[in-house]
Design an enzyme around this catalytic site. Sequence first.
Site, PDB file in Angstrom:
ATOM      1  N   HIS A   1      42.991  27.382  51.716  1.00  0.00           N
ATOM      2  CA  HIS A   1      44.422  27.023  51.648  1.00  0.00           C
ATOM      3  C   HIS A   1      45.230  28.177  51.025  1.00  0.00           C
ATOM      4  O   HIS A   1      45.946  27.981  50.036  1.00  0.00           O
ATOM      5  CB  HIS A   1      44.625  25.726  50.855  1.00  0.00           C
ATOM      6  CG  HIS A   1      45.906  25.014  51.200  1.00  0.00           C
ATOM      7  ND1 HIS A   1      46.010  23.648  51.284  1.00  0.00           N
ATOM      8  CD2 HIS A   1      47.150  25.507  51.482  1.00  0.00           C
ATOM      9  CE1 HIS A   1      47.267  23.319  51.588  1.00  0.00           C
ATOM     10  NE2 HIS A   1      47.971  24.437  51.709  1.00  0.00           N
TER      11      HIS A   1
ATOM     12  N   ARG B   1      48.269  21.151  57.845  1.00  0.00           N
ATOM     13  CA  ARG B   1      47.550  20.290  56.916  1.00  0.00           C
ATOM     14  C   ARG B   1      46.286  19.795  57.620  1.00  0.00           C
ATOM     15  O   ARG B   1      46.303  19.553  58.827  1.00  0.00           O
ATOM     16  CB  ARG B   1      48.385  19.072  56.499  1.00  0.00           C
ATOM     17  CG  ARG B   1      49.540  19.379  55.539  1.00  0.00           C
ATOM     18  CD  ARG B   1      49.050  19.773  54.153  1.00  0.00           C
ATOM     19  NE  ARG B   1      50.142  19.986  53.210  1.00  0.00           N
ATOM     20  CZ  ARG B   1      50.689  21.167  52.921  1.00  0.00           C
ATOM     21  NH1 ARG B   1      50.249  22.264  53.519  1.00  0.00           N
ATOM     22  NH2 ARG B   1      51.666  21.257  52.039  1.00  0.00           N
TER      23      ARG B   1
ATOM     24  N   GLU C   1      40.214  18.764  50.285  1.00  0.00           N
ATOM     25  CA  GLU C   1      40.276  20.088  49.641  1.00  0.00           C
ATOM     26  C   GLU C   1      40.015  19.917  48.153  1.00  0.00           C
ATOM     27  O   GLU C   1      40.540  18.973  47.569  1.00  0.00           O
ATOM     28  CB  GLU C   1      41.644  20.730  49.876  1.00  0.00           C
ATOM     29  CG  GLU C   1      41.890  21.004  51.360  1.00  0.00           C
ATOM     30  CD  GLU C   1      43.238  21.664  51.638  1.00  0.00           C
ATOM     31  OE1 GLU C   1      43.929  22.045  50.684  1.00  0.00           O
ATOM     32  OE2 GLU C   1      43.598  21.790  52.818  1.00  0.00           O
TER      33      GLU C   1
HETATM   34  P1  NAP Z   1      59.640  23.299  59.323  1.00  0.00           P
HETATM   35  O1  NAP Z   1      60.578  24.445  59.357  1.00  0.00           O
HETATM   36  O2  NAP Z   1      60.150  21.954  58.978  1.00  0.00           O
HETATM   37  O3  NAP Z   1      58.893  23.277  60.725  1.00  0.00           O
HETATM   38  C1  NAP Z   1      58.095  22.232  61.163  1.00  0.00           C
HETATM   39  C2  NAP Z   1      58.367  21.992  62.633  1.00  0.00           C
HETATM   40  O4  NAP Z   1      57.460  20.989  63.087  1.00  0.00           O
HETATM   41  C3  NAP Z   1      59.768  21.501  62.905  1.00  0.00           C
HETATM   42  O5  NAP Z   1      60.434  22.466  63.655  1.00  0.00           O
HETATM   43  C4  NAP Z   1      59.579  20.209  63.688  1.00  0.00           C
HETATM   44  O6  NAP Z   1      60.239  20.162  64.928  1.00  0.00           O
HETATM   45  C5  NAP Z   1      58.133  20.238  64.069  1.00  0.00           C
HETATM   46  N1  NAP Z   1      57.614  18.873  64.128  1.00  0.00           N
HETATM   47  C6  NAP Z   1      57.689  17.897  63.196  1.00  0.00           C
HETATM   48  N2  NAP Z   1      57.090  16.785  63.633  1.00  0.00           N
HETATM   49  C7  NAP Z   1      56.644  17.060  64.880  1.00  0.00           C
HETATM   50  C8  NAP Z   1      55.970  16.315  65.851  1.00  0.00           C
HETATM   51  N3  NAP Z   1      55.633  15.034  65.645  1.00  0.00           N
HETATM   52  N4  NAP Z   1      55.658  16.913  67.020  1.00  0.00           N
HETATM   53  C9  NAP Z   1      56.011  18.195  67.246  1.00  0.00           C
HETATM   54  N5  NAP Z   1      56.656  18.961  66.359  1.00  0.00           N
HETATM   55  C10 NAP Z   1      56.978  18.392  65.197  1.00  0.00           C
HETATM   56  O7  NAP Z   1      58.457  23.596  58.280  1.00  0.00           O
HETATM   57  P2  NAP Z   1      57.762  24.989  57.924  1.00  0.00           P
HETATM   58  O8  NAP Z   1      58.427  25.585  56.746  1.00  0.00           O
HETATM   59  O9  NAP Z   1      57.600  25.775  59.166  1.00  0.00           O
HETATM   60  O10 NAP Z   1      56.335  24.424  57.421  1.00  0.00           O
HETATM   61  C11 NAP Z   1      55.524  23.658  58.298  1.00  0.00           C
HETATM   62  C12 NAP Z   1      54.340  23.087  57.580  1.00  0.00           C
HETATM   63  O11 NAP Z   1      53.409  24.113  57.308  1.00  0.00           O
HETATM   64  C13 NAP Z   1      54.612  22.477  56.197  1.00  0.00           C
HETATM   65  O12 NAP Z   1      55.096  21.163  56.282  1.00  0.00           O
HETATM   66  C14 NAP Z   1      53.266  22.533  55.534  1.00  0.00           C
HETATM   67  O13 NAP Z   1      52.539  21.352  55.768  1.00  0.00           O
HETATM   68  C15 NAP Z   1      52.577  23.693  56.238  1.00  0.00           C
HETATM   69  N6  NAP Z   1      52.380  24.836  55.332  1.00  0.00           N
HETATM   70  C16 NAP Z   1      51.106  25.188  55.013  1.00  0.00           C
HETATM   71  C17 NAP Z   1      50.890  26.250  54.181  1.00  0.00           C
HETATM   72  C18 NAP Z   1      49.492  26.682  53.840  1.00  0.00           C
HETATM   73  O14 NAP Z   1      49.268  27.094  52.718  1.00  0.00           O
HETATM   74  N7  NAP Z   1      48.562  26.629  54.763  1.00  0.00           N
HETATM   75  C19 NAP Z   1      51.964  26.981  53.654  1.00  0.00           C
HETATM   76  C20 NAP Z   1      53.253  26.587  54.011  1.00  0.00           C
HETATM   77  C21 NAP Z   1      53.447  25.509  54.851  1.00  0.00           C
HETATM   78  P3  NAP Z   1      61.778  19.923  65.187  1.00  0.00           P
HETATM   79  O15 NAP Z   1      62.466  21.081  64.534  1.00  0.00           O
HETATM   80  O16 NAP Z   1      61.853  19.951  66.649  1.00  0.00           O
HETATM   81  O17 NAP Z   1      62.107  18.618  64.547  1.00  0.00           O
END
Ligand code: NAP
Length: 320
Positions: A285, A237, A266
Amino acid sequence: MKKRIVLYKALSPDLLARLQAAAEVTTVDLARPDGMARLRDALPGAHGVLGASVRLDASLLDLAPELEVISSVSVGVDNYDIADLDRRGIVLTNTPDVLTETTADTGFALILATARRVVELANWVRDGHWRSGLGPAQFGSDVHGKTLGIVGMGRIGEALARRAAAGFGMQVIYHSQRPKPDVEARYGARRFALDELLAQADFVCLTVPLSAATEGLIGRGELALMKPEAILINISRGRVVDEQALIDALETRRIRGAGLDVFVQEPLAADSPLLRLDNVVATPHIGSATEETRQAMARCAVDNLLAALAGRRPANAVNG
Ligand code: NAP
């Protein structure tokens, strides 16, 4: 009596028909100039809403006292105040997993595009500058064999690690709240404190969710720790990065470049300084934006919504 649903995202005819069979559906086209006003008009009496990219704040939720479920067509849930939804007894659902691989592809597209200067040099050809051989002025940097630093080793982070280790022979290092022994075993990934990761990585890829803890995670101090030849990739984000500090780092070539899919505002303003920089690749995005994945996300969101309205716990409930 049928429940009422407000849709603020276009659905394919088959998915729309599924919703219409179960509920009374009002569709709002947010691309219209009066889109938000129409959404406000539609909310009173709604039991469920389905859409994405709208901050459903208290002023909107107050209009929908009967709301039972918000089905977000996204994995990120930073547009919602989850504590407030809990107080109101509203279930929030999202669409994880189905977008993981596509979003990781986007991350890799940005890694390759920035390192090999694909967009800049494609424009250079288009503009008629390819008149003789190439020289160092057109050279990029390698991707294979380099070190990828993944900030946020979750679903998308792991999909990136797989591509990097198996496909590009890269060393994978990561920073996450908790260690990921499976990822370490599969891809030889090593976990570091953020400062150490920033100092070691050739590519820093952000895949954390936006939260109070991650807003501004990459600021001036963090950018200063990166290698001068390093490239920042943001597919999480926009607000995870201090955008002005990044612009400064890119303008002064403090870092080599950035591949950005997400921005503080955005759509990105056409006069953003980021768009004047040839060491930036900016995409609108598009993380999950393929036909197949957007359809899978929409199907997942419809399943979640219908489950909640039928009194079942949706597969992807974020709260409750
Ligand atoms: P996810 O499986 O929940 O992975 C996010 C990871 O970030 C988790 O493993 C978590 O660690 C880690 N995390 C959270 N807070 C943290 C912090 N303060 N410091 C370090 N690590 C931290 O989510 P995902 O499915 O991979 O998606 C991640 C993000 O990508 C979404 O929330 C969204 O904002 C973004 N996204 C963007 C797009 C786009 O169109 N560009 C598309 C999809 C997703 P732990 O497991 O160790 O708790």
